[in-house]
Design a protein around this motif. Sequence first.
Motif, PDB file in Angstrom:
ATOM      1  N   VAL A 126       0.845  -1.202   0.000  1.00  0.00           N
ATOM      2  CA  VAL A 126       0.000   0.000   0.000  1.00  0.00           C
ATOM      3  C   VAL A 126       0.879   1.251   0.000  1.00  0.00           C
ATOM      4  CG1 VAL A 126      -1.667   1.363   1.321  1.00  0.00           C
ATOM      5  CG2 VAL A 126      -1.960  -1.113   1.135  1.00  0.00           C
ATOM      6  N   GLY A 127       1.903   1.248   0.857  1.00  0.00           N
ATOM      7  CA  GLY A 127       2.812   2.392   0.939  1.00  0.00           C
ATOM      8  C   GLY A 127       3.528   2.666  -0.367  1.00  0.00           C
ATOM      9  N   LEU A 128       3.970   1.617  -1.052  1.00  0.00           N
ATOM     10  CA  LEU A 128       4.672   1.778  -2.322  1.00  0.00           C
ATOM     11  C   LEU A 128       3.762   2.354  -3.405  1.00  0.00           C
ATOM     12  CD1 LEU A 128       6.745  -1.533  -2.424  1.00  0.00           C
ATOM     13  CD2 LEU A 128       7.699   0.780  -2.384  1.00  0.00           C
ATOM     14  N   SER A 129       2.603   1.716  -3.605  1.00  0.00           N
ATOM     15  CA  SER A 129       1.680   2.164  -4.656  1.00  0.00           C
ATOM     16  C   SER A 129       1.162   3.568  -4.392  1.00  0.00           C
ATOM     17  CB  SER A 129       0.496   1.185  -4.770  1.00  0.00           C
ATOM     18  OG  SER A 129       0.933  -0.109  -5.105  1.00  0.00           O
ATOM     19  N   CYS A 130       0.708   3.800  -3.162  1.00  0.00           N
ATOM     20  CA  CYS A 130       0.158   5.111  -2.825  1.00  0.00           C
ATOM     21  C   CYS A 130       1.233   6.192  -2.837  1.00  0.00           C
ATOM     22  CB  CYS A 130      -0.514   5.059  -1.451  1.00  0.00           C
ATOM     23  SG  CYS A 130      -2.034   4.078  -1.404  1.00  0.00           S
ATOM     24  N   GLY A 131       2.446   5.832  -2.410  1.00  0.00           N
ATOM     25  CA  GLY A 131       3.534   6.807  -2.430  1.00  0.00           C
ATOM     26  C   GLY A 131       3.854   7.276  -3.838  1.00  0.00           C
ATOM     27  N   ILE A 132       3.863   6.357  -4.786  1.00  0.00           N
ATOM     28  CA  ILE A 132       4.155   6.709  -6.179  1.00  0.00           C
ATOM     29  C   ILE A 132       3.047   7.569  -6.766  1.00  0.00           C
ATOM     30  CG2 ILE A 132       4.440   5.776  -8.505  1.00  0.00           C
ATOM     31  CD1 ILE A 132       5.798   3.331  -7.161  1.00  0.00           C
TER      32      ILE A 132
ATOM     33  N   ILE B  63      -3.634  -8.889  -4.835  1.00  0.00           N
ATOM     34  CA  ILE B  63      -4.214  -7.810  -5.638  1.00  0.00           C
ATOM     35  C   ILE B  63      -3.332  -6.565  -5.576  1.00  0.00           C
ATOM     36  CG2 ILE B  63      -6.158  -6.203  -5.812  1.00  0.00           C
ATOM     37  CD1 ILE B  63      -7.975  -8.487  -4.936  1.00  0.00           C
ATOM     38  N   LEU B  64      -2.844  -6.240  -4.381  1.00  0.00           N
ATOM     39  CA  LEU B  64      -1.984  -5.064  -4.224  1.00  0.00           C
ATOM     40  C   LEU B  64      -0.671  -5.217  -4.976  1.00  0.00           C
ATOM     41  CD1 LEU B  64      -2.631  -4.296  -0.463  1.00  0.00           C
ATOM     42  CD2 LEU B  64      -3.066  -2.730  -2.362  1.00  0.00           C
ATOM     43  N   PHE B  65      -0.143  -6.433  -5.020  1.00  0.00           N
ATOM     44  CA  PHE B  65       1.081  -6.681  -5.784  1.00  0.00           C
ATOM     45  C   PHE B  65       0.837  -6.455  -7.275  1.00  0.00           C
ATOM     46  CE2 PHE B  65       3.723  -9.631  -8.281  1.00  0.00           C
ATOM     47  CZ  PHE B  65       4.983  -9.138  -7.955  1.00  0.00           C
ATOM     48  N   ILE B  66      -0.284  -6.956  -7.793  1.00  0.00           N
ATOM     49  CA  ILE B  66      -0.627  -6.757  -9.203  1.00  0.00           C
ATOM     50  C   ILE B  66      -0.795  -5.267  -9.510  1.00  0.00           C
ATOM     51  CG2 ILE B  66      -2.343  -7.197 -10.995  1.00  0.00           C
ATOM     52  CD1 ILE B  66      -0.637  -9.623 -10.268  1.00  0.00           C
ATOM     53  N   VAL B  67      -1.457  -4.551  -8.599  1.00  0.00           N
ATOM     54  CA  VAL B  67      -1.661  -3.110  -8.781  1.00  0.00           C
ATOM     55  C   VAL B  67      -0.325  -2.382  -8.812  1.00  0.00           C
ATOM     56  CG1 VAL B  67      -2.541  -1.015  -7.663  1.00  0.00           C
ATOM     57  CG2 VAL B  67      -3.983  -3.044  -7.834  1.00  0.00           C
ATOM     58  N   LEU B  68       0.585  -2.746  -7.914  1.00  0.00           N
ATOM     59  CA  LEU B  68       1.909  -2.115  -7.886  1.00  0.00           C
ATOM     60  C   LEU B  68       2.643  -2.352  -9.199  1.00  0.00           C
ATOM     61  CD1 LEU B  68       4.223  -0.634  -6.471  1.00  0.00           C
ATOM     62  CD2 LEU B  68       4.921  -2.833  -5.487  1.00  0.00           C
ATOM     63  N   VAL B  69       2.575  -3.558  -9.729  1.00  0.00           N
ATOM     64  CA  VAL B  69       3.227  -3.870 -11.009  1.00  0.00           C
ATOM     65  C   VAL B  69       2.635  -3.011 -12.125  1.00  0.00           C
ATOM     66  CG1 VAL B  69       3.568  -5.646 -12.766  1.00  0.00           C
ATOM     67  CG2 VAL B  69       3.881  -6.212 -10.347  1.00  0.00           C
TER      68      VAL B  69
ATOM     69  N   VAL C 210       1.063  -0.115 -11.831  1.00  0.00           N
ATOM     70  CA  VAL C 210       1.444   1.282 -11.606  1.00  0.00           C
ATOM     71  C   VAL C 210       2.876   1.531 -12.081  1.00  0.00           C
ATOM     72  CG1 VAL C 210       2.013   2.964  -9.799  1.00  0.00           C
ATOM     73  CG2 VAL C 210      -0.173   1.752  -9.739  1.00  0.00           C
ATOM     74  N   LEU C 211       3.796   0.641 -11.724  1.00  0.00           N
ATOM     75  CA  LEU C 211       5.200   0.801 -12.125  1.00  0.00           C
ATOM     76  C   LEU C 211       5.349   0.765 -13.642  1.00  0.00           C
ATOM     77  CD1 LEU C 211       7.032  -1.389  -9.456  1.00  0.00           C
ATOM     78  CD2 LEU C 211       7.103   1.105  -9.672  1.00  0.00           C
ATOM     79  N   ILE C 212       4.651  -0.158 -14.295  1.00  0.00           N
ATOM     80  CA  ILE C 212       4.737  -0.265 -15.750  1.00  0.00           C
ATOM     81  C   ILE C 212       4.225   1.011 -16.415  1.00  0.00           C
ATOM     82  CG2 ILE C 212       3.769  -1.436 -17.775  1.00  0.00           C
ATOM     83  CD1 ILE C 212       3.862  -4.041 -16.159  1.00  0.00           C
ATOM     84  N   MET C 213       3.075   1.521 -15.948  1.00  0.00           N
ATOM     85  CA  MET C 213       2.485   2.704 -16.552  1.00  0.00           C
ATOM     86  C   MET C 213       3.325   3.956 -16.301  1.00  0.00           C
ATOM     87  SD  MET C 213      -0.033   1.487 -18.135  1.00  0.00           S
ATOM     88  CE  MET C 213      -0.807   2.986 -18.692  1.00  0.00           C
ATOM     89  N   ILE C 214       3.896   4.066 -15.107  1.00  0.00           N
ATOM     90  CA  ILE C 214       4.731   5.235 -14.801  1.00  0.00           C
ATOM     91  C   ILE C 214       6.008   5.219 -15.638  1.00  0.00           C
ATOM     92  CG2 ILE C 214       6.104   6.372 -13.014  1.00  0.00           C
ATOM     93  CD1 ILE C 214       3.106   6.807 -12.736  1.00  0.00           C
ATOM     94  N   LEU C 215       6.644   4.054 -15.738  1.00  0.00           N
ATOM     95  CA  LEU C 215       7.882   3.947 -16.505  1.00  0.00           C
ATOM     96  C   LEU C 215       7.631   4.083 -18.009  1.00  0.00           C
ATOM     97  CD1 LEU C 215       9.624   1.028 -14.575  1.00  0.00           C
ATOM     98  CD2 LEU C 215      10.221   3.461 -14.509  1.00  0.00           C
TER      99      LEU C 215
ATOM    100  N   LEU D 284      -5.562   5.073 -12.688  1.00  0.00           N
ATOM    101  CA  LEU D 284      -4.543   4.462 -11.829  1.00  0.00           C
ATOM    102  C   LEU D 284      -4.773   4.818 -10.364  1.00  0.00           C
ATOM    103  CD1 LEU D 284      -1.310   5.054 -13.965  1.00  0.00           C
ATOM    104  CD2 LEU D 284      -2.510   2.892 -13.600  1.00  0.00           C
ATOM    105  N   VAL D 285      -5.153   6.072 -10.100  1.00  0.00           N
ATOM    106  CA  VAL D 285      -5.450   6.480  -8.725  1.00  0.00           C
ATOM    107  C   VAL D 285      -6.631   5.696  -8.188  1.00  0.00           C
ATOM    108  CG1 VAL D 285      -6.223   8.390  -7.258  1.00  0.00           C
ATOM    109  CG2 VAL D 285      -4.486   8.794  -9.000  1.00  0.00           C
ATOM    110  N   SER D 286      -7.667   5.531  -9.012  1.00  0.00           N
ATOM    111  CA  SER D 286      -8.856   4.794  -8.590  1.00  0.00           C
ATOM    112  C   SER D 286      -8.527   3.336  -8.275  1.00  0.00           C
ATOM    113  CB  SER D 286      -9.936   4.863  -9.675  1.00  0.00           C
ATOM    114  OG  SER D 286     -10.341   6.184  -9.905  1.00  0.00           O
ATOM    115  N   ILE D 287      -7.757   2.699  -9.166  1.00  0.00           N
ATOM    116  CA  ILE D 287      -7.390   1.296  -8.960  1.00  0.00           C
ATOM    117  C   ILE D 287      -6.550   1.146  -7.695  1.00  0.00           C
ATOM    118  CG2 ILE D 287      -6.035  -0.615  -9.898  1.00  0.00           C
ATOM    119  CD1 ILE D 287      -6.816   0.359 -12.694  1.00  0.00           C
ATOM    120  N   THR D 288      -5.587   2.040  -7.515  1.00  0.00           N
ATOM    121  CA  THR D 288      -4.732   1.993  -6.325  1.00  0.00           C
ATOM    122  C   THR D 288      -5.546   2.197  -5.060  1.00  0.00           C
ATOM    123  OG1 THR D 288      -2.874   2.878  -7.601  1.00  0.00           O
ATOM    124  CG2 THR D 288      -2.713   3.007  -5.204  1.00  0.00           C
TER     125      THR D 288
END
Length: 292
Positions: free
Chosen positions: A14-20, A145-151, A153-158, A191-195
């Motif tokens: 949660v901290g990783l996804s929300c922080g990004i 689910i949170l792990f998938i969301v983090l992946v 988010v990282l893919i879309m940001i990069l 992305l914000v909604s999904i996170t």
Amino acid sequence: MSYEGWILLTASLVGLSCGIMGTFLILRRVAMMADAISHTVLLGIVTAYLITRELSGMHMLVGAIIAGLLTAVLVQWLHSLGVQQDASIGVVFTTLFAVGVILIATKVGNVHLDVQHALMGEITFVPWNTITLPLLGEVPQATFILFIVLVVVLIMILAFYKEWKITTFDAALAASIGIPVLFMHYLFMTLVSITTVASFDAVGAIMVVAMLITPASAAYLWTDRLSIMLVLSALFGVLSAISGYYIALWIDTSISGSMAFATGILFLASFIGSPKHGLLSRYARPFTVAKE
């Protein structure tokens, strides 16, 4: 993994996804969209239940995401009509959340679906709701689910890092060089909604708002570079999750509440001690100049 380990891993995700995501919310000056979406998704959850009469399943996630996107669309629509951004958020946020509360009170009845659970969450229950995955065995559903969301988010940001950077700092320049600003805005809000949806099911809306806003605000005090701010915000989110857990154990209180409290402590420390924009550095700078 131990019971404690799953809780820490889930909170750290949660901290990783929300922080990004929070970094861009802060830089785009729409931080309160986090608060709005984390509350209005309640309407999507209630609506999904009223349609399917089931309290679990992918339809709940889909309903919540649609409600989050509806919030973003309505806010943007009101803003385009001349209503100030913060006023637009306030109107949409309170209206949609109120509709969700009314539906719970009048339509849902005695079903175990309440406002307090959606707002506060209960991360201690996460390790008990598991799914079975190949090679990994039983894994908490929220963690997966949170792990998938983090992946995602990282893919879309990069993948769109240049576009995110330009549209965040200069939307007019982005439009002039052919970047679809409106599309990027709605992609960002998706992305914000999904996170938000993936996070608040485990930890509640209060902690999600804290994780989306406070670590990014603290990181903003330490650097003026976007890439460093993203890394710092994610690290601050994880640090808040871990320290908040042990604070909760120490004083025997709510884990999610303590994690949200830890984000505030971390921001206060940054506000005072940051060498770039901290309170102490501001007071020390005139004395340094005078001495020179």
